[in-house]
Design an enzyme around this catalytic site. Structure first.
Site, PDB file in Angstrom:
ATOM      1  N   GLU A  21       3.660 -13.507   1.181  1.00 47.56           N
ATOM      2  CA  GLU A  21       3.227 -12.246   1.788  1.00 47.56           C
ATOM      3  C   GLU A  21       2.250 -12.557   2.914  1.00 47.56           C
ATOM      4  O   GLU A  21       2.112 -13.724   3.306  1.00 47.56           O
ATOM      5  CB  GLU A  21       2.580 -11.310   0.743  1.00 47.56           C
ATOM      6  CG  GLU A  21       3.577 -10.707  -0.234  1.00 47.56           C
ATOM      7  CD  GLU A  21       3.097  -9.427  -0.912  1.00 47.56           C
ATOM      8  OE1 GLU A  21       1.981  -8.946  -0.596  1.00 47.56           O
ATOM      9  OE2 GLU A  21       3.845  -8.904  -1.770  1.00 47.56           O
ATOM     10  N   HIS A  44       2.926   7.673  -8.935  1.00 51.84           N
ATOM     11  CA  HIS A  44       2.350   6.838  -7.892  1.00 51.84           C
ATOM     12  C   HIS A  44       3.001   7.033  -6.531  1.00 51.84           C
ATOM     13  O   HIS A  44       2.862   6.210  -5.640  1.00 51.84           O
ATOM     14  CB  HIS A  44       2.348   5.370  -8.324  1.00 51.84           C
ATOM     15  CG  HIS A  44       1.111   5.041  -9.105  1.00 51.84           C
ATOM     16  ND1 HIS A  44       0.660   5.849 -10.121  1.00 51.84           N
ATOM     17  CD2 HIS A  44       0.209   4.041  -9.000  1.00 51.84           C
ATOM     18  CE1 HIS A  44      -0.468   5.342 -10.610  1.00 51.84           C
ATOM     19  NE2 HIS A  44      -0.762   4.237  -9.950  1.00 51.84           N
ATOM     20  N   ASP A 103       3.844  -5.471  -5.956  1.00 51.89           N
ATOM     21  CA  ASP A 103       2.505  -6.075  -5.994  1.00 51.89           C
ATOM     22  C   ASP A 103       1.710  -5.555  -7.185  1.00 51.89           C
ATOM     23  O   ASP A 103       0.914  -6.267  -7.777  1.00 51.89           O
ATOM     24  CB  ASP A 103       1.723  -5.716  -4.723  1.00 51.89           C
ATOM     25  CG  ASP A 103       2.362  -6.305  -3.488  1.00 51.89           C
ATOM     26  OD1 ASP A 103       3.157  -7.255  -3.618  1.00 51.89           O
ATOM     27  OD2 ASP A 103       2.060  -5.797  -2.389  1.00 51.89           O
TER      28      ASP A 103
HETATM   29  C1  FAD Z   1      -1.242   1.315  -5.890  1.00 54.22           C
HETATM   30  C2  FAD Z   1       0.223   1.297  -5.532  1.00 54.22           C
HETATM   31  C3  FAD Z   1       0.848   0.100  -5.287  1.00 54.22           C
HETATM   32  C4  FAD Z   1       2.204   0.052  -4.956  1.00 54.22           C
HETATM   33  N1  FAD Z   1       2.785  -1.153  -4.725  1.00 54.22           N
HETATM   34  C5  FAD Z   1       4.092  -1.214  -4.420  1.00 54.22           C
HETATM   35  C6  FAD Z   1       4.725  -2.458  -4.169  1.00 54.22           C
HETATM   36  O1  FAD Z   1       4.097  -3.507  -4.178  1.00 54.22           O
HETATM   37  N2  FAD Z   1       6.052  -2.466  -3.901  1.00 54.22           N
HETATM   38  C7  FAD Z   1       6.799  -1.322  -3.891  1.00 54.22           C
HETATM   39  O2  FAD Z   1       8.004  -1.409  -3.688  1.00 54.22           O
HETATM   40  N3  FAD Z   1       6.225  -0.129  -4.096  1.00 54.22           N
HETATM   41  C8  FAD Z   1       4.893  -0.049  -4.351  1.00 54.22           C
HETATM   42  N4  FAD Z   1       4.313   1.169  -4.552  1.00 54.22           N
HETATM   43  C9  FAD Z   1       5.125   2.383  -4.399  1.00 54.22           C
HETATM   44  C10 FAD Z   1       5.893   2.712  -5.667  1.00 54.22           C
HETATM   45  O3  FAD Z   1       7.022   1.885  -5.769  1.00 54.22           O
HETATM   46  C11 FAD Z   1       6.333   4.159  -5.611  1.00 54.22           C
HETATM   47  O4  FAD Z   1       5.216   4.983  -5.719  1.00 54.22           O
HETATM   48  C12 FAD Z   1       7.363   4.486  -6.648  1.00 54.22           C
HETATM   49  O5  FAD Z   1       7.649   5.858  -6.513  1.00 54.22           O
HETATM   50  C13 FAD Z   1       7.006   4.149  -8.094  1.00 54.22           C
HETATM   51  O6  FAD Z   1       6.012   4.966  -8.618  1.00 54.22           O
HETATM   52  P1  FAD Z   1       6.209   5.734  -9.989  1.00 54.22           P
HETATM   53  O7  FAD Z   1       6.876   4.862 -10.970  1.00 54.22           O
HETATM   54  O8  FAD Z   1       4.903   6.322 -10.340  1.00 54.22           O
HETATM   55  O9  FAD Z   1       7.257   6.879  -9.603  1.00 54.22           O
HETATM   56  P2  FAD Z   1       6.971   8.412  -9.285  1.00 54.22           P
HETATM   57  O10 FAD Z   1       6.037   8.518  -8.164  1.00 54.22           O
HETATM   58  O11 FAD Z   1       6.613   9.135 -10.513  1.00 54.22           O
HETATM   59  O12 FAD Z   1       8.438   8.861  -8.820  1.00 54.22           O
HETATM   60  C14 FAD Z   1       8.974   8.434  -7.588  1.00 54.22           C
HETATM   61  C15 FAD Z   1      10.298   9.160  -7.305  1.00 54.22           C
HETATM   62  O13 FAD Z   1      11.315   8.674  -8.166  1.00 54.22           O
HETATM   63  C16 FAD Z   1      11.749   9.690  -9.048  1.00 54.22           C
HETATM   64  N5  FAD Z   1      11.840   9.063 -10.360  1.00 54.22           N
HETATM   65  C17 FAD Z   1      10.835   8.652 -11.175  1.00 54.22           C
HETATM   66  N6  FAD Z   1      11.332   8.102 -12.294  1.00 54.22           N
HETATM   67  C18 FAD Z   1      12.675   8.158 -12.176  1.00 54.22           C
HETATM   68  C19 FAD Z   1      13.755   7.757 -13.007  1.00 54.22           C
HETATM   69  N7  FAD Z   1      13.551   7.184 -14.194  1.00 54.22           N
HETATM   70  N8  FAD Z   1      15.009   7.974 -12.565  1.00 54.22           N
HETATM   71  C20 FAD Z   1      15.242   8.564 -11.366  1.00 54.22           C
HETATM   72  N9  FAD Z   1      14.268   8.970 -10.553  1.00 54.22           N
HETATM   73  C21 FAD Z   1      13.001   8.764 -10.951  1.00 54.22           C
HETATM   74  C22 FAD Z   1      10.722  10.797  -8.961  1.00 54.22           C
HETATM   75  O14 FAD Z   1      11.245  12.070  -9.227  1.00 54.22           O
HETATM   76  C23 FAD Z   1      10.245  10.660  -7.535  1.00 54.22           C
HETATM   77  O15 FAD Z   1      11.120  11.291  -6.659  1.00 54.22           O
HETATM   78  C24 FAD Z   1       2.948   1.254  -4.865  1.00 54.22           C
HETATM   79  C25 FAD Z   1       2.314   2.470  -5.091  1.00 54.22           C
HETATM   80  C26 FAD Z   1       0.964   2.505  -5.415  1.00 54.22           C
HETATM   81  C27 FAD Z   1       0.303   3.825  -5.619  1.00 54.22           C
END
Ligand code: FAD
Ligand code: NAG
Ligand code: NAG
Length: 520
Positions: A283, A109, A171
């Site tokens: 918010e 994400h 969120d």
């Molecule tokens: C629809 C939507 C809503 C969102 N709402 C919010 C919100 O309300 N508040 C907020 O704070 N953020 C929000 N986000 C952003 C979100 O926090 C980031 O996209 C975050 O990266 C988490 O997504 P993910 O778990 O898919 O991680 P990924 O996108 O898969 O990874 C993000 C980064 O972290 C690294 N990573 C992943 N897992 C680990 C791990 N276990 N250990 C170490 N590094 C790791 C990855 O290599 C990459 O660099 C939102 C994003 C979307 C798309």
């Protein structure tokens, strides 16, 4: 000859050799053609069957939610345990100079390729056991041990079985524990409890050397503080111990409308400064007439009312609030709320409330929105910033009333304040140096035809803030030069580099962040 010396007949030797060969060849067959980018030594590891190199698999990990970045990994590791990840990283660390990068893929994400790993190995965190109950252990001592791969929705469902819940949220709950803790994890509870990174007691981390280290404020604290908000640069989080509180049963969910920005922010600032606990969540949003959609929050008549207000003023704002309560104390909560609402300056007649179960409130984005699913042709050129309270009026004038004045619809725009004293300055997350600062989220959906325009507006906004000397920070940034990263981390940069040298000296981890491009 050697074979005879170890007491084995030549015939047996050739049988053994052909077994080894057929194993290697069948592994390659099953995995497609072995990529030149990866050392063949990987084929000898006992995790080889969990490494997939076929194009169908790698293609699935070549883009993200943003849809703006593309890069094929050479392979994908589907680990069955944290040890599998450690094996991979240890091997990569020891194969210098022909090593390869590695990135944990949470739920993909990210918006700008932060979890991509061109030519390297993606670790599909989900295969550690997403949603599996032995990866989410709830303690009656008010904490949960959750795998880094877990989605927050599953952590919530599991803790609720024990009447408990994490305190600080995002969120949207279909994000991973490891992914949000690598950033900050923000939502409307953060004014009181801090971001998600402020609510962690302990982590298990696999460093860029392949070591598995447990860390906390007391133990290996440099790694603990570094990893929280550390953008995946020091290690892969495989377990997080997260603080819990008793889960409320119900939530009074409010939306209070404003036609004037100062009244809107003034009320938000009042709500997040109160020591008496009334609002548990605060918010806010900006919207135009065209953004007033078919939200299930509003009845049809209320939707019309709000639309007319937006039509009259062009831009309107609402404070979104949540008040947690138990049915037994409902009337007391109502009284407190009524008294508080009298102190606020929303447009008379424009306070709307709903009453929902706690889980429905926390999961509102999934239950409500369409933007949480990412059809191929929707792109997300999002911009998230932290802006100090002292400059929020300048931001409004220059951005909402300036650069974005003709955007109609403007898309989802979030605006709400945090208290800096709930953030731990020792953690890696970068924030402005002011007691109260706002998060601004510009979260439009775009098409291939208009994303570039929106993206150039984002650049214009950043330029404007720089020119005006606004001490902002980006959240979830995608800088491409080390100078920009250095500015982003400011006083924290030296510590960040020191930790990188200590825990990932070959710069193997999360290269998609583009902070370190060569080993240190
Ligand atoms: C629809 C939507 C809503 C969102 N709402 C919010 C919100 O309300 N508040 C907020 O704070 N953020 C929000 N986000 C952003 C979100 O926090 C980031 O996209 C975050 O990266 C988490 O997504 P993910 O778990 O898919 O991680 P990924 O996108 O898969 O990874 C993000 C980064 O972290 C690294 N990573 C992943 N897992 C680990 C791990 N276990 N250990 C170490 N590094 C790791 C990855 O290599 C990459 O660099 C939102 C994003 C979307 C798309
Ligand atoms: C949960 O507890 C089980 C049994 O003690 C243990 O094997 C497992 O590793 C724990 N999971 C996490 C994520 O801590
Ligand atoms: C809102 O709902 C109406 C009636 O159900 C529908 O015609 C319209 O297309 C919807 N608008 C949006 C933006 O979804």
């Amino acid at each position: 000859m050697a074979v005879q010396r170890i007491g084995c007949s030549p015939a047996a030797f050739f049988v053994a050799l052909s077994l080894v060969n057929s194993f290697v060849f069948s592994a390659v067959d099953r995995h497609g053609t072995w990529p030149a980018a990866l050392p063949e030594g990987l084929l000898a590891l006992d995790i080889v069957d969990k490494i997939h190199v076929d194009p169908d698999t790698t293609a699935r990990f070549s883009t993200d939610y943003g849809g703006l970045s593309q890069a094929d990994p050479a392979a994908v590791l589907y680990p069955s345990s944290p040890d599998d990840i450690a094996t991979l990283v240890r091997f990569a660390y020891s194969s210098s100079p022909s090593s390869f990068s590695i990135a944990a893929h949470g739920h993909g994400h990210s918006i700008r390729g932060q979890a991509l790993v061109p030519g390297g190995v993606v670790v599909d965190m989900a295969s550690l056991g997403r949603g599996r109950s032995d990866r989410i252990n709830v303690s009656s001592d008010w904490y949960v041990d959750a795998g880094g791969e877990q989605l927050w929705i599953d952590v919530l469902r599991e803790t609720l079985k024990h009447g408990l819940s994490p305190r600080s949220w995002t969120d949207y709950l279909y994000l991973t524990v490891g992914g949000t803790l690598s950033n900050a994890g923000i939502s409307g509870q953060a004014f009181r409890h801090g971001p998600q990174i402020s609510n962690v007691y302990e982590l298990d981390v696999i460093t860029g050397k392949g070591d598995t280290i447990t860390c906390s404020r007391e133990e290996n604290s440099d790694l603990f503080y570094g990893v929280l908000g550390g953008l995946g640069q020091f290690g892969i989080i495989t377990r997080a111990r997260i603080a819990l509180e008793p889960a409320p049963q119900r939530v009074r969910w409010l939306r209070l409308f404003y036609t004037d920005f100062s009244s809107f922010t003034g009320d938000q600032e009042l709500l997040v400064s109160m020591t008496e606990k009334v609002f548990d969540y605060v918010e806010g949003q900006l919207l135009t007439e065209k953004d007033v959609g078919n939200s299930s929050f509003f009845s049809d008549t209320d939707t019309e009312k709000v639309k007319m207000l937006a039509a009259e003023y062009g831009r309107i704002y609402f404070v979104e609030g949540g008040v947690y309560y138990e049915p037994a104390t409902a009337s007391m909560v109502d009284q407190k709320l009524e008294t508080l609402l009298k102190r606020l300056s929303f447009v008379p007649g424009f306070a709307f409330t709903k009453d929902v179960a706690y889980i429905s409130f926390l999961n509102r984005v999934q239950e409500e929105e369409t933007h949480s699913t990412a059809p191929e042709n929707v792109l997300h050129p999002w911009l998230n910033m932290f802006v100090p309270k002292s400059r929020i009026r300048d931001f409004e004038m220059g951005v909402f009333k300036g650069i974005l004045k003709n955007n109609n619809p403007i898309g989802l725009v979030l605006i709400y304040p945090f208290n800096k004293n709930k953030w731990d300055d020792k953690m890696s997350a970068a924030i402005p140096d002011e007691e109260v600062f706002y998060t601004i989220g510009l979260l439009p959906s775009a098409t291939v035809d208009d994303w570039k325009y929106l993206d150039s507006q984002n650049d214009e906004i950043l330029r404007f803030c720089q020119q005006e000397g606004i001490d902002f920070k980006q959240y979830l940034p995608h800088y491409t030069t080390q100078t920009d990263w250095k500015n982003h981390f400011g006083l924290k940069w030296d510590v960040f580099v020191r930790l990188k040298r200590r825990y990932d000296p070959q710069a193997l981890l999360s290269p998609g962040q583009r902070i370190f491009t060569s080993s240190l």
